[in-house]
Design an enzyme around this catalytic site. Sequence first.
Site, PDB file in Angstrom:
ATOM      1  N   HIS A  37      44.510 -88.700  -0.550  1.00  0.00           N
ATOM      2  CA  HIS A  37      43.327 -87.821  -0.642  1.00  0.00           C
ATOM      3  C   HIS A  37      43.517 -86.626  -1.571  1.00  0.00           C
ATOM      4  O   HIS A  37      42.717 -85.703  -1.534  1.00  0.00           O
ATOM      5  CB  HIS A  37      42.866 -87.326   0.746  1.00  0.00           C
ATOM      6  CG  HIS A  37      42.750 -88.405   1.770  1.00  0.00           C
ATOM      7  ND1 HIS A  37      41.894 -89.469   1.612  1.00  0.00           N
ATOM      8  CD2 HIS A  37      43.389 -88.592   2.945  1.00  0.00           C
ATOM      9  CE1 HIS A  37      42.008 -90.272   2.666  1.00  0.00           C
ATOM     10  NE2 HIS A  37      42.914 -89.770   3.490  1.00  0.00           N
TER      11      HIS A  37
ATOM     12  N   PRO B 167      35.768 -75.348   7.071  1.00  0.00           N
ATOM     13  CA  PRO B 167      36.124 -73.958   6.750  1.00  0.00           C
ATOM     14  C   PRO B 167      34.877 -73.068   6.718  1.00  0.00           C
ATOM     15  O   PRO B 167      33.895 -73.404   6.078  1.00  0.00           O
ATOM     16  CB  PRO B 167      36.750 -74.053   5.357  1.00  0.00           C
ATOM     17  CG  PRO B 167      37.076 -75.493   5.158  1.00  0.00           C
ATOM     18  CD  PRO B 167      36.105 -76.262   5.989  1.00  0.00           C
ATOM     19  N   GLU B 168      34.909 -71.962   7.456  1.00  0.00           N
ATOM     20  CA  GLU B 168      33.813 -70.997   7.409  1.00  0.00           C
ATOM     21  C   GLU B 168      34.176 -69.878   6.427  1.00  0.00           C
ATOM     22  O   GLU B 168      35.237 -69.900   5.815  1.00  0.00           O
ATOM     23  CB  GLU B 168      33.536 -70.463   8.815  1.00  0.00           C
ATOM     24  CG  GLU B 168      32.881 -71.512   9.702  1.00  0.00           C
ATOM     25  CD  GLU B 168      31.958 -70.903  10.759  1.00  0.00           C
ATOM     26  OE1 GLU B 168      31.456 -69.785  10.538  1.00  0.00           O
ATOM     27  OE2 GLU B 168      31.739 -71.551  11.788  1.00  0.00           O
TER      28      GLU B 168
END
Length: 279
Positions: free
Chosen positions: A93, A2-3
């Site tokens: 997860h 993710p940016e």
Amino acid sequence: MPELPEVETIKESMRKALDGAVIESAKVYNRSLRCPIPDVFENAVVGAKIIKFYRIAKYAVMELDNGYSVIWHFGMSGKIKINNERNPILEKHDHVVMNTTKGSLIYNDPRRFGVVTICQTENIFTNPLLCHLGLDPFDENLNVNYLKGKLREKKISIKQALLDQAIISGIGNIYASEALYLARISPLRESLTITQKELKDLIEAIREVLNKAIKAGGSTLHDYRKPDGDIGYFQLQHAVYGKEGQKCPNCLFPDKPCKGIQKLVQSGRSTYYCPHLQK
Ligand SMILES: [Zn+2]
């Protein structure tokens, strides 16, 4: 990974769903992320009201009314899941689960390079994760003089400089390529040689590409209750990233002399650019 625009979207999603909620219970199923989740985490969050969400570079911060803040970084594969039900059925997860009065908040991270931690709100800017970061791309102090001063010390290409989080924090590989393309600056240029005018254009270009992506994220994410860390739709907005060999969107006669988008590798990271347009 993710940016900044994705983190902004995730943060906004959390804010819309959970602002003002009270955390009723918290459970950590796996503490071994990039930094271990502190043992005090659960006790520090339970009973607190969530009063604010904001973003610092690629970190999302959730401020609580008891003097603590939760800091998130999504690493390579981290994502937030927000569920209407309390005690939702867990998936593989899911490492951190918080049940709140407005639904549950789950941190899921298959590769576990992300960070979920807690610190005292008054010390947030001296936190080791955050204290070395350069200016956020939208910080008003980010200007030509700031960049000139930072680049003077560096003998690196402008592309590498954009990825240096101690100079500007929050620009990743995708938006570095996109901003240089928009500013018509070659990624290969030594950062010392970039003129004042070009630096000004570059700062504007950085903000423009990030803003566009944030807008796209906000409008594409219809159901904010299921923010998905793997947000591939930003691809639609890219001019050059991942488009090796394709026509350059800004060269009128793409066959001559522009040969289309080229790819090169700088310090192990892919850069996409148009050598005809970017000098
Ligand atoms: Zn071109």
